[in-house]
Design a protein around this motif. Structure first.
Motif, PDB file in Angstrom:
ATOM      1  N   MET A  38     -18.777 -23.327 -49.646  1.00 16.03           N
ATOM      2  CA  MET A  38     -19.586 -24.315 -48.934  1.00 16.03           C
ATOM      3  C   MET A  38     -20.793 -24.732 -49.765  1.00 16.03           C
ATOM      4  O   MET A  38     -21.113 -25.926 -49.860  1.00 16.03           O
ATOM      5  CB  MET A  38     -20.046 -23.759 -47.581  1.00 16.03           C
ATOM      6  CG  MET A  38     -18.938 -23.636 -46.566  1.00 16.03           C
ATOM      7  SD  MET A  38     -19.409 -22.727 -45.084  1.00 16.03           S
ATOM      8  CE  MET A  38     -20.695 -23.746 -44.441  1.00 16.03           C
ATOM      9  N   ILE A  39     -21.452 -23.768 -50.373  1.00 10.73           N
ATOM     10  CA  ILE A  39     -22.631 -24.081 -51.189  1.00 10.73           C
ATOM     11  C   ILE A  39     -22.237 -24.891 -52.412  1.00 10.73           C
ATOM     12  O   ILE A  39     -22.878 -25.906 -52.739  1.00 10.73           O
ATOM     13  CB  ILE A  39     -23.372 -22.785 -51.581  1.00 10.73           C
ATOM     14  CG1 ILE A  39     -24.000 -22.166 -50.336  1.00 10.73           C
ATOM     15  CG2 ILE A  39     -24.431 -23.064 -52.641  1.00 10.73           C
ATOM     16  CD1 ILE A  39     -24.571 -20.786 -50.553  1.00 10.73           C
ATOM     17  N   ALA A  40     -21.166 -24.466 -53.093  1.00 13.87           N
ATOM     18  CA  ALA A  40     -20.715 -25.192 -54.283  1.00 13.87           C
ATOM     19  C   ALA A  40     -20.293 -26.616 -53.920  1.00 13.87           C
ATOM     20  O   ALA A  40     -20.638 -27.584 -54.615  1.00 13.87           O
ATOM     21  CB  ALA A  40     -19.563 -24.449 -54.950  1.00 13.87           C
ATOM     22  N   GLY A  41     -19.557 -26.753 -52.828  1.00  9.52           N
ATOM     23  CA  GLY A  41     -19.139 -28.086 -52.380  1.00  9.52           C
ATOM     24  C   GLY A  41     -20.319 -28.942 -51.986  1.00  9.52           C
ATOM     25  O   GLY A  41     -20.362 -30.143 -52.252  1.00  9.52           O
ATOM     26  N   SER A  42     -21.297 -28.323 -51.352  1.00  7.84           N
ATOM     27  CA  SER A  42     -22.500 -29.055 -50.963  1.00  7.84           C
ATOM     28  C   SER A  42     -23.241 -29.578 -52.180  1.00  7.84           C
ATOM     29  O   SER A  42     -23.692 -30.728 -52.195  1.00  7.84           O
ATOM     30  CB  SER A  42     -23.403 -28.137 -50.146  1.00  7.84           C
ATOM     31  OG  SER A  42     -24.600 -28.785 -49.831  1.00  7.84           O
ATOM     32  N   LEU A  43     -23.369 -28.756 -53.182  1.00  8.23           N
ATOM     33  CA  LEU A  43     -24.045 -29.189 -54.407  1.00  8.23           C
ATOM     34  C   LEU A  43     -23.240 -30.268 -55.132  1.00  8.23           C
ATOM     35  O   LEU A  43     -23.792 -31.243 -55.634  1.00  8.23           O
ATOM     36  CB  LEU A  43     -24.289 -28.000 -55.331  1.00  8.23           C
ATOM     37  CG  LEU A  43     -25.286 -26.954 -54.820  1.00  8.23           C
ATOM     38  CD1 LEU A  43     -25.323 -25.764 -55.766  1.00  8.23           C
ATOM     39  CD2 LEU A  43     -26.661 -27.555 -54.657  1.00  8.23           C
ATOM     40  N   TYR A  44     -21.918 -30.087 -55.170  1.00  6.90           N
ATOM     41  CA  TYR A  44     -21.065 -31.011 -55.907  1.00  6.90           C
ATOM     42  C   TYR A  44     -20.992 -32.381 -55.233  1.00  6.90           C
ATOM     43  O   TYR A  44     -21.024 -33.417 -55.878  1.00  6.90           O
ATOM     44  CB  TYR A  44     -19.659 -30.413 -56.045  1.00  6.90           C
ATOM     45  CG  TYR A  44     -18.731 -31.237 -56.875  1.00  6.90           C
ATOM     46  CD1 TYR A  44     -18.830 -31.267 -58.262  1.00  6.90           C
ATOM     47  CD2 TYR A  44     -17.740 -32.023 -56.276  1.00  6.90           C
ATOM     48  CE1 TYR A  44     -17.984 -32.028 -59.035  1.00  6.90           C
ATOM     49  CE2 TYR A  44     -16.895 -32.796 -57.035  1.00  6.90           C
ATOM     50  CZ  TYR A  44     -17.015 -32.792 -58.415  1.00  6.90           C
ATOM     51  OH  TYR A  44     -16.170 -33.559 -59.166  1.00  6.90           O
ATOM     52  N   TYR A  45     -20.889 -32.402 -53.901  1.00  7.70           N
ATOM     53  CA  TYR A  45     -20.699 -33.649 -53.162  1.00  7.70           C
ATOM     54  C   TYR A  45     -21.988 -34.188 -52.558  1.00  7.70           C
ATOM     55  O   TYR A  45     -21.953 -35.083 -51.720  1.00  7.70           O
ATOM     56  CB  TYR A  45     -19.651 -33.471 -52.063  1.00  7.70           C
ATOM     57  CG  TYR A  45     -18.262 -33.343 -52.606  1.00  7.70           C
ATOM     58  CD1 TYR A  45     -17.615 -34.446 -53.126  1.00  7.70           C
ATOM     59  CD2 TYR A  45     -17.600 -32.120 -52.597  1.00  7.70           C
ATOM     60  CE1 TYR A  45     -16.342 -34.344 -53.629  1.00  7.70           C
ATOM     61  CE2 TYR A  45     -16.332 -32.003 -53.105  1.00  7.70           C
ATOM     62  CZ  TYR A  45     -15.697 -33.121 -53.625  1.00  7.70           C
ATOM     63  OH  TYR A  45     -14.447 -33.007 -54.127  1.00  7.70           O
ATOM     64  N   ASN A  46     -23.142 -33.671 -52.939  1.00  6.15           N
ATOM     65  CA  ASN A  46     -24.412 -34.097 -52.354  1.00  6.15           C
ATOM     66  C   ASN A  46     -24.658 -35.593 -52.543  1.00  6.15           C
ATOM     67  O   ASN A  46     -25.045 -36.288 -51.608  1.00  6.15           O
ATOM     68  CB  ASN A  46     -25.565 -33.284 -52.946  1.00  6.15           C
ATOM     69  CG  ASN A  46     -26.852 -33.510 -52.201  1.00  6.15           C
ATOM     70  OD1 ASN A  46     -26.831 -33.712 -51.000  1.00  6.15           O
ATOM     71  ND2 ASN A  46     -27.952 -33.480 -52.896  1.00  6.15           N
ATOM     72  N   LYS A  47     -24.434 -36.106 -53.746  1.00  6.33           N
ATOM     73  CA  LYS A  47     -24.676 -37.522 -54.007  1.00  6.33           C
ATOM     74  C   LYS A  47     -23.754 -38.399 -53.142  1.00  6.33           C
ATOM     75  O   LYS A  47     -24.199 -39.397 -52.570  1.00  6.33           O
ATOM     76  CB  LYS A  47     -24.450 -37.829 -55.489  1.00  6.33           C
ATOM     77  CG  LYS A  47     -24.745 -39.259 -55.847  1.00  6.33           C
ATOM     78  CD  LYS A  47     -24.551 -39.516 -57.316  1.00  6.33           C
ATOM     79  CE  LYS A  47     -24.808 -40.980 -57.623  1.00  6.33           C
ATOM     80  NZ  LYS A  47     -24.549 -41.301 -59.017  1.00  6.33           N
ATOM     81  N   ASP A  48     -22.490 -37.998 -53.042  1.00  2.12           N
ATOM     82  CA  ASP A  48     -21.566 -38.761 -52.211  1.00  2.12           C
ATOM     83  C   ASP A  48     -21.976 -38.726 -50.739  1.00  2.12           C
ATOM     84  O   ASP A  48     -21.821 -39.722 -50.027  1.00  2.12           O
ATOM     85  CB  ASP A  48     -20.139 -38.227 -52.359  1.00  2.12           C
ATOM     86  CG  ASP A  48     -19.518 -38.616 -53.681  1.00  2.12           C
ATOM     87  OD1 ASP A  48     -20.026 -39.560 -54.315  1.00  2.12           O
ATOM     88  OD2 ASP A  48     -18.524 -37.976 -54.078  1.00  2.12           O
ATOM     89  N   ARG A  49     -22.492 -37.600 -50.280  1.00  3.56           N
ATOM     90  CA  ARG A  49     -22.927 -37.510 -48.885  1.00  3.56           C
ATOM     91  C   ARG A  49     -24.127 -38.421 -48.629  1.00  3.56           C
ATOM     92  O   ARG A  49     -24.226 -39.042 -47.577  1.00  3.56           O
ATOM     93  CB  ARG A  49     -23.268 -36.064 -48.540  1.00  3.56           C
ATOM     94  CG  ARG A  49     -22.036 -35.218 -48.360  1.00  3.56           C
ATOM     95  CD  ARG A  49     -22.341 -33.911 -47.673  1.00  3.56           C
ATOM     96  NE  ARG A  49     -21.109 -33.175 -47.520  1.00  3.56           N
ATOM     97  CZ  ARG A  49     -20.776 -32.122 -48.240  1.00  3.56           C
ATOM     98  NH1 ARG A  49     -21.608 -31.654 -49.153  1.00  3.56           N
ATOM     99  NH2 ARG A  49     -19.629 -31.502 -48.039  1.00  3.56           N
ATOM    100  N   ILE A  50     -25.025 -38.486 -49.593  1.00  2.00           N
ATOM    101  CA  ILE A  50     -26.180 -39.377 -49.447  1.00  2.00           C
ATOM    102  C   ILE A  50     -25.697 -40.829 -49.383  1.00  2.00           C
ATOM    103  O   ILE A  50     -26.145 -41.611 -48.535  1.00  2.00           O
ATOM    104  CB  ILE A  50     -27.185 -39.164 -50.602  1.00  2.00           C
ATOM    105  CG1 ILE A  50     -27.848 -37.800 -50.461  1.00  2.00           C
ATOM    106  CG2 ILE A  50     -28.234 -40.263 -50.616  1.00  2.00           C
ATOM    107  CD1 ILE A  50     -28.681 -37.392 -51.661  1.00  2.00           C
TER     108      ILE A  50
END
Length: 172
Positions: free
Chosen positions: A79-91
């Motif tokens: 979850m943490i790795a995915g959050s860091l990796y996909y943060n820009k896309d989520r924004i």
């Protein structure tokens, strides 16, 4: 139904479009497949521990509880790795969703304004028709009053008949 929207946020990529719940669920599974895998491993370890406890095998139950702990740690790390990796896309996704909400709200406002304008036109037309009918009735009433006044001045049909009868009586 997918609607492609080009914006100044450069969101016209294929992964940014309006989606329903199942499409979003599928997209999330594709983006972060390790999280469901970790959840499944955690559930399996917990169920195996429960079976081991029922069967009385405490050594196996202890192993499964440790396995559950490792699976949970793996899930959190994923979850943490995915959050860091996909943060820009989520924004960008959030900006896109906000933009779509604003557009829909603006479309709703425009539709409401058009509806109000149509109602206003209908009301004006109705008032004009009502005014015309009222003026026509008032004119008819004035004409009727004038005819009645003229009949009264001339004596009216009854007065004429009464005068003729009076003349006949006097002649006799």
């Amino acid at each position: 139904m997918t609607t492609w929207v080009s914006t100044d946020l450069n969101l016209n990529r294929r992964d940014f479009y309006e989606e329903n719940r199942w499409q979003k669920f599928g997209r999330k599974l594709k983006e972060e497949p390790l999280i469901p895998l970790g959840c499944a491993a955690t559930s399996w370890a917990l169920l195996s521990a429960a079976k081991s406890i029922r069967s009385g095998n405490s050594y196996r139950a202890q192993q499964m509880f440790r396995m559950r702990l490792y699976a949970q740690a793996f899930t959190i790390a994923a979850m943490i790795a995915g959050s860091l990796y996909y943060n820009k896309d989520r924004i960008l996704r959030k900006q896109y969703d906000d933009l779509m909400r604003e557009r829909k709200a603006q479309e709703k406002r425009n539709a409401w304004i058009k509806e109000l304008e149509a109602r206003d036109r209908e009301e004006k037309d109705w008032r004009e028709k009502l005014k015309a009918v009222t003026e026509k009735r008032e004119q008819e009433a004035r004409d009727r009053r004038e005819r009645e006044e003229e009949l009264v001045r001339e004596g009216g049909p009854l007065t004429r008949a009464a005068k003729e009868i009076k003349r006949k009586i006097q002649q006799e």
